[in-house]
Scaffold this motif. Sequence first.
Motif, PDB file in Angstrom:
ATOM      1  N   GLY A  10       0.762  -1.239   0.000  1.00 22.41           N
ATOM      2  CA  GLY A  10       0.000   0.000   0.000  1.00 22.41           C
ATOM      3  C   GLY A  10       0.790   1.285   0.000  1.00 22.41           C
ATOM      4  O   GLY A  10       0.234   2.359  -0.230  1.00 22.41           O
ATOM      5  N   GLY A  11       2.076   1.214   0.307  1.00 25.20           N
ATOM      6  CA  GLY A  11       2.912   2.416   0.265  1.00 25.20           C
ATOM      7  C   GLY A  11       2.895   3.255   1.521  1.00 25.20           C
ATOM      8  O   GLY A  11       3.601   4.281   1.591  1.00 25.20           O
ATOM      9  N   ILE A  12       2.106   2.870   2.520  1.00 29.69           N
ATOM     10  CA  ILE A  12       2.065   3.610   3.786  1.00 29.69           C
ATOM     11  C   ILE A  12       2.872   2.826   4.822  1.00 29.69           C
ATOM     12  O   ILE A  12       2.694   1.613   4.947  1.00 29.69           O
ATOM     13  N   PRO A  13       3.773   3.484   5.557  1.00 25.62           N
ATOM     14  CA  PRO A  13       4.525   2.766   6.592  1.00 25.62           C
ATOM     15  C   PRO A  13       3.561   2.015   7.520  1.00 25.62           C
ATOM     16  O   PRO A  13       2.518   2.547   7.912  1.00 25.62           O
ATOM     17  N   TYR A  14       3.923   0.776   7.870  1.00 25.00           N
ATOM     18  CA  TYR A  14       2.933  -0.067   8.559  1.00 25.00           C
ATOM     19  C   TYR A  14       3.580  -0.947   9.625  1.00 25.00           C
ATOM     20  O   TYR A  14       4.787  -1.194   9.638  1.00 25.00           O
ATOM     21  N   THR A  15       2.711  -1.414  10.506  1.00 23.47           N
ATOM     22  CA  THR A  15       3.046  -2.462  11.469  1.00 23.47           C
ATOM     23  C   THR A  15       1.879  -3.433  11.497  1.00 23.47           C
ATOM     24  O   THR A  15       0.728  -3.021  11.714  1.00 23.47           O
ATOM     25  N   ILE A  16       2.143  -4.710  11.254  1.00 26.08           N
ATOM     26  CA  ILE A  16       1.121  -5.748  11.379  1.00 26.08           C
ATOM     27  C   ILE A  16       1.410  -6.515  12.663  1.00 26.08           C
ATOM     28  O   ILE A  16       2.498  -7.061  12.838  1.00 26.08           O
ATOM     29  N   VAL A  17       0.435  -6.537  13.562  1.00 25.32           N
ATOM     30  CA  VAL A  17       0.574  -7.257  14.831  1.00 25.32           C
ATOM     31  C   VAL A  17      -0.148  -8.593  14.702  1.00 25.32           C
ATOM     32  O   VAL A  17      -1.367  -8.629  14.519  1.00 25.32           O
ATOM     33  N   HIS A  18       0.603  -9.678  14.766  1.00 26.10           N
ATOM     34  CA  HIS A  18       0.023 -11.021  14.759  1.00 26.10           C
ATOM     35  C   HIS A  18      -0.202 -11.457  16.202  1.00 26.10           C
ATOM     36  O   HIS A  18       0.747 -11.558  16.985  1.00 26.10           O
ATOM     37  N   SER A  19      -1.447 -11.696  16.542  1.00 22.68           N
ATOM     38  CA  SER A  19      -1.802 -12.144  17.890  1.00 22.68           C
ATOM     39  C   SER A  19      -2.257 -13.599  17.861  1.00 22.68           C
ATOM     40  O   SER A  19      -2.840 -14.062  16.875  1.00 22.68           O
ATOM     41  N   THR A  20      -2.018 -14.300  18.951  1.00 25.22           N
ATOM     42  CA  THR A  20      -2.617 -15.615  19.113  1.00 25.22           C
ATOM     43  C   THR A  20      -4.102 -15.448  19.457  1.00 25.22           C
ATOM     44  O   THR A  20      -4.606 -14.336  19.604  1.00 25.22           O
ATOM     45  N   GLN A  21      -4.808 -16.559  19.611  1.00 19.21           N
ATOM     46  CA  GLN A  21      -6.243 -16.539  19.883  1.00 19.21           C
ATOM     47  C   GLN A  21      -6.525 -15.857  21.222  1.00 19.21           C
ATOM     48  O   GLN A  21      -5.764 -16.001  22.176  1.00 19.21           O
ATOM     49  N   PHE A  22      -7.633 -15.143  21.279  1.00 22.51           N
ATOM     50  CA  PHE A  22      -8.037 -14.480  22.521  1.00 22.51           C
ATOM     51  C   PHE A  22      -8.776 -15.485  23.413  1.00 22.51           C
ATOM     52  O   PHE A  22      -9.577 -16.294  22.927  1.00 22.51           O
ATOM     53  N   PHE A  23      -8.570 -15.403  24.715  1.00 20.65           N
ATOM     54  CA  PHE A  23      -9.371 -16.198  25.642  1.00 20.65           C
ATOM     55  C   PHE A  23     -10.861 -15.950  25.429  1.00 20.65           C
ATOM     56  O   PHE A  23     -11.689 -16.856  25.591  1.00 20.65           O
ATOM     57  N   GLU A  24     -11.191 -14.723  25.067  1.00 15.63           N
ATOM     58  CA  GLU A  24     -12.607 -14.366  24.891  1.00 15.63           C
ATOM     59  C   GLU A  24     -13.279 -15.127  23.754  1.00 15.63           C
ATOM     60  O   GLU A  24     -14.509 -15.156  23.663  1.00 15.63           O
ATOM     61  N   PHE A  25     -12.494 -15.773  22.870  1.00 17.10           N
ATOM     62  CA  PHE A  25     -13.059 -16.534  21.760  1.00 17.10           C
ATOM     63  C   PHE A  25     -13.251 -18.011  22.082  1.00 17.10           C
ATOM     64  O   PHE A  25     -13.666 -18.785  21.208  1.00 17.10           O
ATOM     65  N   LEU A  26     -12.969 -18.423  23.318  1.00 15.82           N
ATOM     66  CA  LEU A  26     -13.083 -19.842  23.647  1.00 15.82           C
ATOM     67  C   LEU A  26     -14.509 -20.358  23.459  1.00 15.82           C
ATOM     68  O   LEU A  26     -14.709 -21.490  22.996  1.00 15.82           O
ATOM     69  N   GLY A  27     -15.499 -19.542  23.794  1.00 13.42           N
ATOM     70  CA  GLY A  27     -16.882 -19.970  23.598  1.00 13.42           C
ATOM     71  C   GLY A  27     -17.182 -20.251  22.140  1.00 13.42           C
ATOM     72  O   GLY A  27     -17.898 -21.215  21.805  1.00 13.42           O
ATOM     73  N   GLY A  28     -16.654 -19.429  21.246  1.00 15.74           N
ATOM     74  CA  GLY A  28     -16.850 -19.642  19.816  1.00 15.74           C
ATOM     75  C   GLY A  28     -16.144 -20.886  19.322  1.00 15.74           C
ATOM     76  O   GLY A  28     -16.641 -21.590  18.425  1.00 15.74           O
ATOM     77  N   ILE A  29     -14.963 -21.184  19.875  1.00 16.14           N
ATOM     78  CA  ILE A  29     -14.238 -22.397  19.507  1.00 16.14           C
ATOM     79  C   ILE A  29     -15.017 -23.629  19.957  1.00 16.14           C
ATOM     80  O   ILE A  29     -15.103 -24.631  19.239  1.00 16.14           O
ATOM     81  N   VAL A  30     -15.610 -23.563  21.146  1.00 10.52           N
ATOM     82  CA  VAL A  30     -16.464 -24.650  21.620  1.00 10.52           C
ATOM     83  C   VAL A  30     -17.618 -24.876  20.642  1.00 10.52           C
ATOM     84  O   VAL A  30     -17.897 -26.010  20.220  1.00 10.52           O
ATOM     85  N   GLN A  31     -18.270 -23.807  20.262  1.00  9.92           N
ATOM     86  CA  GLN A  31     -19.418 -23.903  19.356  1.00  9.92           C
ATOM     87  C   GLN A  31     -19.003 -24.511  18.014  1.00  9.92           C
ATOM     88  O   GLN A  31     -19.718 -25.346  17.442  1.00  9.92           O
ATOM     89  N   ALA A  32     -17.836 -24.122  17.518  1.00 12.40           N
ATOM     90  CA  ALA A  32     -17.382 -24.609  16.215  1.00 12.40           C
ATOM     91  C   ALA A  32     -17.079 -26.104  16.243  1.00 12.40           C
ATOM     92  O   ALA A  32     -17.245 -26.796  15.229  1.00 12.40           O
ATOM     93  N   GLY A  33     -16.632 -26.621  17.406  1.00  9.47           N
ATOM     94  CA  GLY A  33     -16.275 -28.035  17.492  1.00  9.47           C
ATOM     95  C   GLY A  33     -17.331 -28.927  18.092  1.00  9.47           C
ATOM     96  O   GLY A  33     -17.120 -30.143  18.234  1.00  9.47           O
ATOM     97  N   ALA A  34     -18.480 -28.361  18.445  1.00 10.93           N
ATOM     98  CA  ALA A  34     -19.514 -29.128  19.140  1.00 10.93           C
ATOM     99  C   ALA A  34     -20.157 -30.179  18.243  1.00 10.93           C
ATOM    100  O   ALA A  34     -20.536 -29.899  17.106  1.00 10.93           O
ATOM    101  N   GLN A  35     -20.261 -31.393  18.774  1.00 15.98           N
ATOM    102  CA  GLN A  35     -20.952 -32.501  18.117  1.00 15.98           C
ATOM    103  C   GLN A  35     -21.715 -33.265  19.184  1.00 15.98           C
ATOM    104  O   GLN A  35     -21.173 -34.165  19.827  1.00 15.98           O
TER     105      GLN A  35
END
Length: 251
Positions: free
Chosen positions: A121-146
């Motif tokens: 893009g031509g604009i000086p940048y910083t990309i921050v790569h984060s691991t998964q948030f604890f707050e998303f654990l409920g969504g991970i449960v939902q995605a794997g539920a059987q």
Amino acid sequence: MKILVIGGTGLIGSKLVKRLAERGHEAIAASPATGVNTTTGVGLDSALVGVDTVVDVANSPSFEDDAVLEFFLASGRNLLAAEARAGVRHHVALSVVGTHRLAESGYFRGKIAQEALIEAGGIPYTIVHSTQFFEFLGGIVQAGAQGNDVRLSPAFVQPIASDDVALAMADATLAPPVNGIVEIAGPEQVRLSTLVQRYLDKTGDTRTVRADPGARYFGALLNDDTLVPASSARLGSIDFDTWFSQSGVRK
């Protein structure tokens, strides 16, 4: 500085705006709710007047493959073009550790496309790569539920609390652009299946996690190193038990 936070009314954005304001900067929360829509471009030019730095922590409202890709492409193109017109000097974006190892997933193909736009893009940048948030654990449960089971990969993860993410994002925002990627993660590396079982036990959920190496994570197969950062990653201080005790999540 005057800083525009795209997605500034969300989980990370709202905490980031507060942290930047506490440090004496003018931090403005931008989202469709405030009249700024990056996918259409509506409100962008007026919101960017006088802005030094833009921080993009917005996420796609849909996880459907085509919708995610379109969101990140449209949003990225509109935002970067408006920043160039406004003379923005630093673009900071939040992404995910392992993004480029997760191309099987439609969501992560969208993130890969977003990062490519930023890099070109031509604009000086910083990309921050984060691991998964604890707050998303409920969504991970939902995605794997059987039924009464939750089927998840036993691959390693190193999850992080949103408070630690907001702190790291504030520091990245106020630092010079790195024109590259920095990684952040939580203090504890643990297998995903084990972590989610701990979460279920804490919340009184009687379902059982079944560790399955073939279970896909939002469409992608995981190896032990797919979701973990390099040794140089910045580590947060909040572990799972501390986060849970402060989170308000209840049985």
